[in-house]
Design an enzyme around this catalytic site. Structure first.
Site, PDB file in Angstrom:
ATOM      1  N   SER A 106       5.648  -2.002  -1.367  1.00 54.90           N
ATOM      2  CA  SER A 106       5.449  -3.286  -0.780  1.00 54.90           C
ATOM      3  C   SER A 106       4.887  -2.895   0.603  1.00 54.90           C
ATOM      4  O   SER A 106       4.346  -4.110   1.306  1.00 54.90           O
ATOM      5  CB  SER A 106       6.469  -4.145  -0.675  1.00 54.90           C
ATOM      6  OG  SER A 106       7.567  -3.305  -0.340  1.00 54.90           O
ATOM      7  N   LYS A 138      -0.900   4.813  -0.258  1.00 57.16           N
ATOM      8  CA  LYS A 138      -1.004   3.903  -1.259  1.00 57.16           C
ATOM      9  C   LYS A 138      -1.964   2.776  -1.350  1.00 57.16           C
ATOM     10  O   LYS A 138      -2.293   2.480  -2.644  1.00 57.16           O
ATOM     11  CB  LYS A 138       0.739   3.029  -1.268  1.00 57.16           C
ATOM     12  CG  LYS A 138       1.825   4.214  -1.571  1.00 57.16           C
ATOM     13  CD  LYS A 138       1.749   4.573  -3.043  1.00 57.16           C
ATOM     14  CE  LYS A 138       3.040   5.276  -3.321  1.00 57.16           C
ATOM     15  NZ  LYS A 138       3.019   5.768  -4.634  1.00 57.16           N
TER      16      LYS A 138
HETATM   17  O1  GFB Z   1      15.538   1.553   2.915  1.00 57.97           O
HETATM   18  P1  GFB Z   1      14.843   1.576   4.098  1.00 57.97           P
HETATM   19  O2  GFB Z   1      14.652   3.054   4.742  1.00 57.97           O
HETATM   20  O3  GFB Z   1      13.107   1.148   3.834  1.00 57.97           O
HETATM   21  O4  GFB Z   1      15.440   0.683   5.318  1.00 57.97           O
HETATM   22  P2  GFB Z   1      12.004   0.132   4.674  1.00 57.97           P
HETATM   23  C1  GFB Z   1      15.484  -0.663   5.054  1.00 57.97           C
HETATM   24  C2  GFB Z   1      16.258  -1.384   6.377  1.00 57.97           C
HETATM   25  O5  GFB Z   1      17.644  -0.970   6.187  1.00 57.97           O
HETATM   26  C3  GFB Z   1      15.838  -1.039   7.559  1.00 57.97           C
HETATM   27  C4  GFB Z   1      18.002  -0.402   7.440  1.00 57.97           C
HETATM   28  O6  GFB Z   1      16.021  -1.893   8.586  1.00 57.97           O
HETATM   29  C5  GFB Z   1      16.929   0.036   8.015  1.00 57.97           C
HETATM   30  O7  GFB Z   1      16.934   0.331   9.391  1.00 57.97           O
HETATM   31  N1  GFB Z   1      19.071   0.850   7.114  1.00 57.97           N
HETATM   32  C6  GFB Z   1      20.393   0.367   7.574  1.00 57.97           C
HETATM   33  C7  GFB Z   1      19.136   1.839   6.668  1.00 57.97           C
HETATM   34  N2  GFB Z   1      21.101   1.596   7.383  1.00 57.97           N
HETATM   35  C8  GFB Z   1      20.222   2.394   6.770  1.00 57.97           C
HETATM   36  C9  GFB Z   1      20.751   3.696   6.363  1.00 57.97           C
HETATM   37  O8  GFB Z   1      21.580   4.396   6.243  1.00 57.97           O
HETATM   38  N3  GFB Z   1      19.323   4.440   5.779  1.00 57.97           N
HETATM   39  C10 GFB Z   1      18.223   3.779   5.903  1.00 57.97           C
HETATM   40  N4  GFB Z   1      17.152   4.360   5.158  1.00 57.97           N
HETATM   41  N5  GFB Z   1      17.907   2.544   6.134  1.00 57.97           N
HETATM   42  C11 GFB Z   1      10.734   2.015   3.535  1.00 57.97           C
HETATM   43  C12 GFB Z   1       9.424   2.727   3.947  1.00 57.97           C
HETATM   44  O9  GFB Z   1      10.857   0.997   4.583  1.00 57.97           O
HETATM   45  O10 GFB Z   1      10.647   1.176   2.269  1.00 57.97           O
HETATM   46  C13 GFB Z   1       8.828   3.390   2.465  1.00 57.97           C
HETATM   47  O11 GFB Z   1       9.723   3.653   4.866  1.00 57.97           O
HETATM   48  C14 GFB Z   1       9.049   2.554   1.341  1.00 57.97           C
HETATM   49  O12 GFB Z   1       7.540   3.803   3.010  1.00 57.97           O
HETATM   50  C15 GFB Z   1      10.074   1.943   1.163  1.00 57.97           C
HETATM   51  O13 GFB Z   1       7.979   1.458   1.454  1.00 57.97           O
HETATM   52  C16 GFB Z   1      10.224   0.763   0.078  1.00 57.97           C
HETATM   53  O14 GFB Z   1      11.981  -1.039   3.913  1.00 57.97           O
HETATM   54  O15 GFB Z   1      12.437  -0.252   6.136  1.00 57.97           O
END
Ligand code: GFB
Length: 319
Positions: A106, A138
């Site tokens: 997405s 992508k």
């Molecule tokens: O899952 P996530 O890294 O995906 O983060 P994205 C989603 C939201 O969760 C962000 C918050 O607003 C993060 O700041 N968050 C809170 C956290 N705590 C945490 C944590 O401990 N770990 C992580 N990772 N996030 C990814 C893309 O973005 O989505 C990829 O970088 C891919 O390219 C994927 O498309 C589906 O939705 O922000």
């Protein structure tokens, strides 16, 4: 028997597709691990396709990670994903494989796309900066599929999942996506009686989460609709299909549900020095609904079963 190659069969999505295809009697599964076939190597991939007489491909191999991983390793994310897509899609075409399903993301849509995001929002605005290199790779994958369809009459389809979670996810504390990261953090905090769990960002971004078993089911569903039906639901220059629930929540809400599922009773706080990423990424799933598919696993149920799986992988018993 149909010889079906699942690229990325050890990953979260690839392994879910394999679990479901294994139950289909007319499918002969073909898989290769990294040591047997390096998907970054064009010659190896070409030889594999020349020798294997594949009928259908699920392209679920990708370099993936959460917001910080994308932001820290942008070169790896763009290079590896472009190479995997170019090698597999071109080699499939050269070996006369007519059917392929490419898994995107997405994050291909503009950062400030109108919500919910429909397929035609692609390339209408600036991408979210933290994952732009991954998103560009992508988008290239979608355009590769469309181009081989237009020039050579192939039947290469693309499905764009919303944020996925479930069995075989990556639970790395820093490089993973939010659901596995928080599941692990809450679990460890419960075991260690830690009074506070820190969630990255403001907690305000909204995300739509889909269980990987629903994603696998949707991918197999899209792979098997007739070409006539697929083409009647998509446009020649807009051939990708969104896969999601059509329902989202804030990260703060998801974190509270996670605390409940894990059984963590302490405080939840927010580290606003960490990036929020896109403010909202809700998919418009009308095309998929029109085709006749809808999700079945609600977030809380999916988190419960994922937590059971995670505990089993750690050899823990749920308390
Ligand atoms: O899952 P996530 O890294 O995906 O983060 P994205 C989603 C939201 O969760 C962000 C918050 O607003 C993060 O700041 N968050 C809170 C956290 N705590 C945490 C944590 O401990 N770990 C992580 N990772 N996030 C990814 C893309 O973005 O989505 C990829 O970088 C891919 O390219 C994927 O498309 C589906 O939705 O922000």
């Amino acid at each position: 028997m149909k010889r079906v190659f699942v690229a990325g069969h050890k990953g979260m999505v690839g392994s879910a597709i394999v679990r479901q295809l294994a139950a289909q009697k007319d499918v002969e599964l073909i898989v290769r691990d990294r040591k047997q076939l390096n998907l970054l190597n064009q010659a190896e991939v070409q030889t594999f396709f020349e020798n294997e007489k594949i009928d259908q491909v699920y392209l679920a191999a990708a370099k993936v990670g959460g917001i910080v991983a994308n932001n820290t390793y942008p070169a790896d994310f763009i290079y590896e994903n472009l190479m995997i897509e170019c090698n597999i899609i071109h080699s499939a075409h050269m070996a006369d494989v007519n059917d392929l399903v490419f898994l995107g993301s997405s994050c291909i849509y503009p950062k400030l796309a109108e919500q919910p995001m429909a397929e035609n929002a692609l390339l209408t605005g600036t991408l979210e900066r933290t994952n732009e290199p991954y998103a560009v790779a992508k988008i290239a994958g979608i355009k590769l599929c469309e181009s081989y369809n237009r020039q050579y009459g192939r039947n290469y389809r693309s499905v764009m999942p919303t944020n996925l979670y479930g069995e075989n996810d990556n639970f790395h504390p820093d490089n993973s996506h939010v659901i596995p990261a928080l599941m692990r953090r809450f679990h460890e905090a419960k075991l260690n009686d830690t009074p506070e769990v820190v969630v990255w960002g403001t907690g305000k971004p909204m995300r739509e989460f889909l269980h990987v078993d629903d994603m696998a089911a949707a991918s197999i569903f899209v792979a098997n609709v007739s070409q006539e039906t697929y083409e009647s639901c998509t446009e020649p220059m807009l051939s990708h299909i969104n896969v999601g629930t059509g329902v989202d929540c804030t990260i703060a809400e998801m974190a509270l549900t996670m605390a409940e599922v894990v059984g963590y009773k302490g405080q939840v706080s927010f580290d606003t020095t960490k990036p929020d990423g896109a403010p909202r990424k809700l998919m418009n799933v009308d095309t998929l609904k029109k085709l006749g598919w809808a999700y079945s696993i609600e977030l809380k149920d999916g988190l419960e079963s994922t937590y059971d799986w995670y505990m089993a992988s750690l050899k823990c018993i749920r308390s």
